[in-house]
Design an enzyme around this catalytic site. Structure first.
Site, PDB file in Angstrom:
ATOM      1  N   ASP A 196       0.828  -1.208   0.000  1.00  0.00           N
ATOM      2  CA  ASP A 196       0.000   0.000   0.000  1.00  0.00           C
ATOM      3  C   ASP A 196       0.857   1.251   0.000  1.00  0.00           C
ATOM      4  O   ASP A 196       2.079   1.185   0.176  1.00  0.00           O
ATOM      5  CB  ASP A 196      -0.957  -0.013   1.207  1.00  0.00           C
ATOM      6  CG  ASP A 196      -0.272  -0.312   2.529  1.00  0.00           C
ATOM      7  OD1 ASP A 196       0.967  -0.349   2.572  1.00  0.00           O
ATOM      8  OD2 ASP A 196      -0.974  -0.499   3.526  1.00  0.00           O
TER       9      ASP A 196
ATOM     10  N   ASN B 251      -7.654  -1.675  14.032  1.00  0.00           N
ATOM     11  CA  ASN B 251      -9.057  -2.003  13.729  1.00  0.00           C
ATOM     12  C   ASN B 251      -9.170  -3.281  12.900  1.00  0.00           C
ATOM     13  O   ASN B 251     -10.233  -3.583  12.374  1.00  0.00           O
ATOM     14  CB  ASN B 251      -9.731  -0.825  13.005  1.00  0.00           C
ATOM     15  CG  ASN B 251      -9.050  -0.499  11.679  1.00  0.00           C
ATOM     16  OD1 ASN B 251      -8.125  -1.194  11.257  1.00  0.00           O
ATOM     17  ND2 ASN B 251      -9.520   0.550  11.020  1.00  0.00           N
TER      18      ASN B 251
ATOM     19  N   HIS C 269      -7.385  -3.910  10.112  1.00  0.00           N
ATOM     20  CA  HIS C 269      -7.121  -3.769   8.681  1.00  0.00           C
ATOM     21  C   HIS C 269      -5.873  -4.536   8.267  1.00  0.00           C
ATOM     22  O   HIS C 269      -4.982  -4.784   9.071  1.00  0.00           O
ATOM     23  CB  HIS C 269      -7.095  -2.300   8.233  1.00  0.00           C
ATOM     24  CG  HIS C 269      -5.904  -1.480   8.612  1.00  0.00           C
ATOM     25  ND1 HIS C 269      -6.005  -0.137   8.919  1.00  0.00           N
ATOM     26  CD2 HIS C 269      -4.584  -1.759   8.700  1.00  0.00           C
ATOM     27  CE1 HIS C 269      -4.796   0.348   9.176  1.00  0.00           C
ATOM     28  NE2 HIS C 269      -3.922  -0.621   9.047  1.00  0.00           N
TER      29      HIS C 269
ATOM     30  N   GLU D 201      -9.674  -1.299   5.018  1.00  0.00           N
ATOM     31  CA  GLU D 201     -10.315  -0.957   6.288  1.00  0.00           C
ATOM     32  C   GLU D 201     -11.506  -1.894   6.539  1.00  0.00           C
ATOM     33  O   GLU D 201     -11.930  -2.628   5.634  1.00  0.00           O
ATOM     34  CB  GLU D 201     -10.784   0.501   6.250  1.00  0.00           C
ATOM     35  CG  GLU D 201      -9.649   1.515   6.064  1.00  0.00           C
ATOM     36  CD  GLU D 201      -8.778   1.686   7.321  1.00  0.00           C
ATOM     37  OE1 GLU D 201      -8.733   0.789   8.177  1.00  0.00           O
ATOM     38  OE2 GLU D 201      -8.132   2.753   7.429  1.00  0.00           O
TER      39      GLU D 201
HETATM   40  C1  GLP Z   1      -0.368   0.824   8.518  1.00  0.00           C
HETATM   41  C2  GLP Z   1      -0.185  -0.032   7.267  1.00  0.00           C
HETATM   42  C3  GLP Z   1      -0.554  -1.466   7.531  1.00  0.00           C
HETATM   43  C4  GLP Z   1       0.109  -1.941   8.801  1.00  0.00           C
HETATM   44  C5  GLP Z   1      -0.389  -1.121   9.956  1.00  0.00           C
HETATM   45  C6  GLP Z   1       0.110  -1.592  11.307  1.00  0.00           C
HETATM   46  O1  GLP Z   1      -1.682   1.267   8.672  1.00  0.00           O
HETATM   47  N1  GLP Z   1      -0.923   0.441   6.148  1.00  0.00           N
HETATM   48  O2  GLP Z   1      -0.170  -2.260   6.413  1.00  0.00           O
HETATM   49  O3  GLP Z   1      -0.167  -3.275   8.999  1.00  0.00           O
HETATM   50  O4  GLP Z   1       0.050   0.207   9.707  1.00  0.00           O
HETATM   51  O5  GLP Z   1       1.277  -0.942  11.647  1.00  0.00           O
HETATM   52  P1  GLP Z   1       2.166  -1.253  12.905  1.00  0.00           P
HETATM   53  O6  GLP Z   1       3.019  -2.403  12.535  1.00  0.00           O
HETATM   54  O7  GLP Z   1       2.969   0.015  13.086  1.00  0.00           O
HETATM   55  O8  GLP Z   1       1.299  -1.525  14.043  1.00  0.00           O
END
Ligand code: GLP
Length: 251
Positions: free
Chosen positions: A76, A145, A147, A152
């Site tokens: 992404d 959440n 995702h 989402e």
């Molecule tokens: C972002 C990314 C996700 C990732 C999420 C969790 O929102 N788009 O792909 O999984 O962060 O991040 P973290 O590893 O910092 O908790």
């Protein structure tokens, strides 16, 4: 490492984040040798993969040598950030991985963020994944959440790469990477859940107390298809690695 019983897909409690990182790096090492370096990796951003990327860099320097045939596809990217913005996922990947290993620049792929015909650009990007032979090994993190990528809650499980609006809770969670909360983009582009499910292996990292609640609802709750993480129930080769803080509410 201990497999947690009675979960809807294989879930492992790791003693340290480093042990999960070493295990995933071992898998990549084995695949690199099986495929003679012609491996297609799906990559993720966020804080969870930082240690894994450091471990991959360490192994590259020690004994991997040549990664010039490896292809990467990132999950992404934000929309609307200027090139080189410190919080963009391209910048993140360059900093933590791409500048430190010898990938061919033509083998590094991000989903399109701008195009006159956005749908066509997303479809072309998916075609690039297919013509690479599909993703062999896909890394995922988990949003607070539930995702995956930037899919989402309520994203369809057959969704494809597309433009999405970010949930306010996601913008708040990611504000720490920006100077101010207002600066967090409202839109992003993400591989769809259907796209992600086509990867041959899915490996998911979820560390820390901010993940405890969503993990309890997915691992101990009903199969709620409005939570993207539940899509993992539909994949034949998936594994989730969590630490004690993330496992705190499993009971
Ligand atoms: C972002 C990314 C996700 C990732 C999420 C969790 O929102 N788009 O792909 O999984 O962060 O991040 P973290 O590893 O910092 O908790």
């Amino acid at each position: 490492m201990q497999r947690i019983p009675d979960t809807p897909f294989p879930t492992f409690l790791v003693e340290t984040q480093e042990s999960a990182n070493a295990l995933l790096a071992d898998e990549i090492t084995a695949l690199l040798s099986e495929r003679s370096g012609r491996l297609v990796l799906g990559l993720a951003t966020g804080s969870s993969p930082v240690g894994l990327y450091a471990e991959l860099v360490r192994r590259f320097k020690e004994d991997w040598g040549d990664l010039s045939f490896v292809k990467t596809f990132n999950l992404d990217e934000y929309r609307g950030l200027p090139t080189g913005h410190p919080a963009s996922y391209q910048t993140f990947m360059t900093k933590h991985l791409f500048s430190k290993i010898n990938l061919g620049t033509e083998h590094v792929h991000f989903p399109p963020t701008e195009a006159n015909d956005f749908d066509a650009a997303c479809a072309a990007w998916e075609e690039t994944i297919r013509s690479a032979g599909g993703i062999d090994w896909q890394l995922l993190g988990v949003g607070r959440n539930g995702h995956i990528g930037f899919n989402e809650p309520a994203s369809p499980f057959d969704s494809r790469t597309r433009r999405v609006e970010l949930a306010e809770s996601t913008r708040a969670a990611n504000a720490r990477f920006f100077d101010s909360a207002d600066e967090v983009p409202t839109e992003a582009v993400t591989m769809g859940i259907g796209t992600i499910l086509e990867a041959k292996r899915l490996r998911v990292l979820a560390f820390g107390e901010t993940k405890a609640e969503i993990l309890a609802s997915v691992l101990r709750g009903e199969d709620d298809s409005s939570i993207p993480l539940n899509a993992l129930r539909r994949h034949p080769d998936t594994a989730l690695y969590i630490d004690a803080a993330a496992a705190a509410r499993l009971g």
